[in-house]
Scaffold this motif. Structure first.
Motif, PDB file in Angstrom:
ATOM      1  N   GLY A   1      54.812  44.809  33.921  1.00  0.00           N
ATOM      2  CA  GLY A   1      55.561  43.563  33.820  1.00  0.00           C
ATOM      3  C   GLY A   1      57.033  43.766  34.150  1.00  0.00           C
ATOM      4  N   LEU A   2      57.609  44.855  33.675  1.00  0.00           N
ATOM      5  CA  LEU A   2      59.010  45.150  33.964  1.00  0.00           C
ATOM      6  C   LEU A   2      59.221  45.461  35.443  1.00  0.00           C
TER       7      LEU A   2
ATOM      8  N   LYS B   1      59.154  33.550  34.966  1.00  0.00           N
ATOM      9  CA  LYS B   1      59.054  34.212  33.666  1.00  0.00           C
ATOM     10  C   LYS B   1      58.735  33.196  32.572  1.00  0.00           C
ATOM     11  N   LEU B   2      59.410  32.051  32.615  1.00  0.00           N
ATOM     12  CA  LEU B   2      59.169  31.021  31.613  1.00  0.00           C
ATOM     13  C   LEU B   2      57.739  30.512  31.692  1.00  0.00           C
ATOM     14  N   ASP B   3      57.242  30.321  32.893  1.00  0.00           N
ATOM     15  CA  ASP B   3      55.857  29.869  33.063  1.00  0.00           C
ATOM     16  C   ASP B   3      54.884  30.881  32.469  1.00  0.00           C
ATOM     17  N   HIS B   4      55.156  32.152  32.699  1.00  0.00           N
ATOM     18  CA  HIS B   4      54.303  33.216  32.147  1.00  0.00           C
ATOM     19  C   HIS B   4      54.376  33.234  30.623  1.00  0.00           C
ATOM     20  N   ASP B   5      55.595  33.205  30.084  1.00  0.00           N
ATOM     21  CA  ASP B   5      55.779  33.312  28.632  1.00  0.00           C
ATOM     22  C   ASP B   5      55.193  32.109  27.899  1.00  0.00           C
ATOM     23  N   SER B   6      55.312  30.933  28.498  1.00  0.00           N
ATOM     24  CA  SER B   6      54.852  29.712  27.827  1.00  0.00           C
ATOM     25  C   SER B   6      53.336  29.654  27.681  1.00  0.00           C
ATOM     26  N   LYS B   7      52.616  30.514  28.405  1.00  0.00           N
ATOM     27  CA  LYS B   7      51.162  30.548  28.300  1.00  0.00           C
ATOM     28  C   LYS B   7      50.673  31.471  27.181  1.00  0.00           C
TER      29      LYS B   7
ATOM     30  N   GLY C   1      56.344  53.299  27.354  1.00  0.00           N
ATOM     31  CA  GLY C   1      55.220  54.071  27.866  1.00  0.00           C
ATOM     32  C   GLY C   1      53.978  53.256  28.128  1.00  0.00           C
ATOM     33  N   ASP C   2      53.900  52.073  27.508  1.00  0.00           N
ATOM     34  CA  ASP C   2      52.718  51.231  27.668  1.00  0.00           C
ATOM     35  C   ASP C   2      52.625  50.725  29.109  1.00  0.00           C
ATOM     36  N   GLU C   3      51.470  50.911  29.743  1.00  0.00           N
ATOM     37  CA  GLU C   3      51.332  50.607  31.162  1.00  0.00           C
ATOM     38  C   GLU C   3      51.443  49.115  31.446  1.00  0.00           C
ATOM     39  N   VAL C   4      50.923  48.280  30.564  1.00  0.00           N
ATOM     40  CA  VAL C   4      51.016  46.827  30.776  1.00  0.00           C
ATOM     41  C   VAL C   4      52.475  46.390  30.738  1.00  0.00           C
ATOM     42  N   THR C   5      53.207  46.890  29.760  1.00  0.00           N
ATOM     43  CA  THR C   5      54.628  46.566  29.664  1.00  0.00           C
ATOM     44  C   THR C   5      55.378  47.050  30.892  1.00  0.00           C
TER      45      THR C   5
ATOM     46  N   ILE D   1      69.076  47.038  34.596  1.00  0.00           N
ATOM     47  CA  ILE D   1      68.773  47.174  33.170  1.00  0.00           C
ATOM     48  C   ILE D   1      67.263  47.284  32.974  1.00  0.00           C
ATOM     49  N   THR D   2      66.525  46.439  33.698  1.00  0.00           N
ATOM     50  CA  THR D   2      65.063  46.474  33.624  1.00  0.00           C
ATOM     51  C   THR D   2      64.539  47.859  34.010  1.00  0.00           C
ATOM     52  N   LYS D   3      65.127  48.451  35.037  1.00  0.00           N
ATOM     53  CA  LYS D   3      64.700  49.787  35.464  1.00  0.00           C
ATOM     54  C   LYS D   3      65.030  50.852  34.420  1.00  0.00           C
ATOM     55  N   ARG D   4      66.116  50.635  33.671  1.00  0.00           N
ATOM     56  CA  ARG D   4      66.467  51.617  32.637  1.00  0.00           C
ATOM     57  C   ARG D   4      65.407  51.642  31.536  1.00  0.00           C
ATOM     58  N   LEU D   5      64.706  50.535  31.363  1.00  0.00           N
ATOM     59  CA  LEU D   5      63.607  50.507  30.398  1.00  0.00           C
ATOM     60  C   LEU D   5      62.373  51.227  30.928  1.00  0.00           C
ATOM     61  N   LEU D   6      62.429  51.630  32.201  1.00  0.00           N
ATOM     62  CA  LEU D   6      61.317  52.340  32.835  1.00  0.00           C
ATOM     63  C   LEU D   6      61.616  53.816  33.088  1.00  0.00           C
TER      64      LEU D   6
END
Length: 285
Positions: A152-153, A172-178, A145-149, A208-213
């Motif tokens: 990102g998805l 994704k790795l570039d984003h996560d590494s920051k 439900g979190d809008e930021v999450t 799968i990503t959409k199922r989380l939405l």
């Protein structure tokens, strides 16, 4: 995303193919060294995950006397999947898990981690007769439900549908590494994480990503299924908010259990403590 500490398999843990009437699935399995097995534990990984997320837990469960089977779901890492978006609905994933449990003899103790918990719930609702229990491990009642999450998805799903999966991983790795909390894993684990992510069927990972939405809350139905339920999370789990997991547990008529000194991946962070909570639950009637 769960990050293994090591890629070395414990003695007794081995890769194997699980053949079912819905296809073949890559697994990691272990059996107890002595005595008659107490039963089978079927472990279903989450979003961007794989059977390797359970490696140390598989070992611990076998030491407690259980046959432990961790799987790659359809389109996930070493299990092939079709290039068809309609193949990645929760109904399809759930039917796969029913087929897995049936192939393993039925009456499995079912453990679903994160997105795998949504799949595990779907499997129980599809056919409760082939499961003895369900454990929702760091999972939730439905879509985030979190809008930021959610944003990102949505971006990740769009990327998977429009860019090479290797490029999506690099972004994704570039984003996560920051992130301040980011710690680079060992070089062999780093290589594995890239191989695993890019080994997914791109359309499958997008779906799968959409199922989380878009997944609905079906906790009430699970509570009426007749299958015993358990809710477990790491004390610093950063997936579904802990109050939401607590409320889900309450609807199921149980109290959520916490794994100390663990985050979103208790099977990796604290496998011994996680195994203890699981086997205590399996034996409880």
């Amino acid at each position: 995303m769960s990050t293994p500490r090591t890629l070395t398999l414990p003695d007794g843990v081995h890769p194997a193919t699980l053949d079912t009437d819905r296809g073949s699935f890559a697994t990691l399995q272990a059996r107890p060294d002595v005595g008659t097995p107490l039963g089978t534990v079927l472990l279903v990984p989450g979003w961007t995950g794989s059977k390797e997320d359970f490696t140390p837990l598989v070992d611990h469960l076998a030491r407690y006397g259980w046959i432990a089977v961790a799987v790659d779901q359809r389109g996930q890492y070493e299990t092939p999947g079709p290039a068809d978006a309609t193949a990645y609905t929760l109904a399809e994933f759930g039917a796969d898990v029913v087929a897995m449990s049936t192939a393993l003899g039925g009456y499995s103790q079912l453990v679903g981690h994160s997105f795998g918990g949504l799949v595990a719930r779907e499997a129980v609702l599809t056919d409760p007769s082939v499961f003895s229990s369900i454990t929702l491990l760091c999972s939730g009642p439905g879509a985030f439900g979190d809008e930021v999450t959610r944003q990102g998805l949505q971006m990740l799903a769009f990327g998977l549908e429009n860019l090479p999966i290797e490029q999506v991983y690099d972004l994704k790795l570039d984003h996560d590494s920051k992130e301040l909390s980011y710690v680079a894993p060992a070089s062999d684990v780093t290589a594995f994480l890239r191989k695993r992510f890019t080994g997914n069927a791109p359309i499958g990972l997008a779906e799968i990503t959409k199922r989380l939405l878009d997944t609905d809350d079906r906790t009430d139905q699970l509570a009426r299924s007749g299958v015993r339920a358990q809710v477990v999370y790491g004390e610093t789990d950063d997936g579904w908010p802990l109050p939401i997991q607590d409320a889900m547990a309450e609807t199921l008529g149980v109290r959520a259990q916490t794994v100390p000194d663990a985050g979103h991946s208790p099977a990796i962070d604290q496998p011994a403590a996680t195994a203890r909570l699981l086997v205590d639950f399996f034996h409880k009637r």
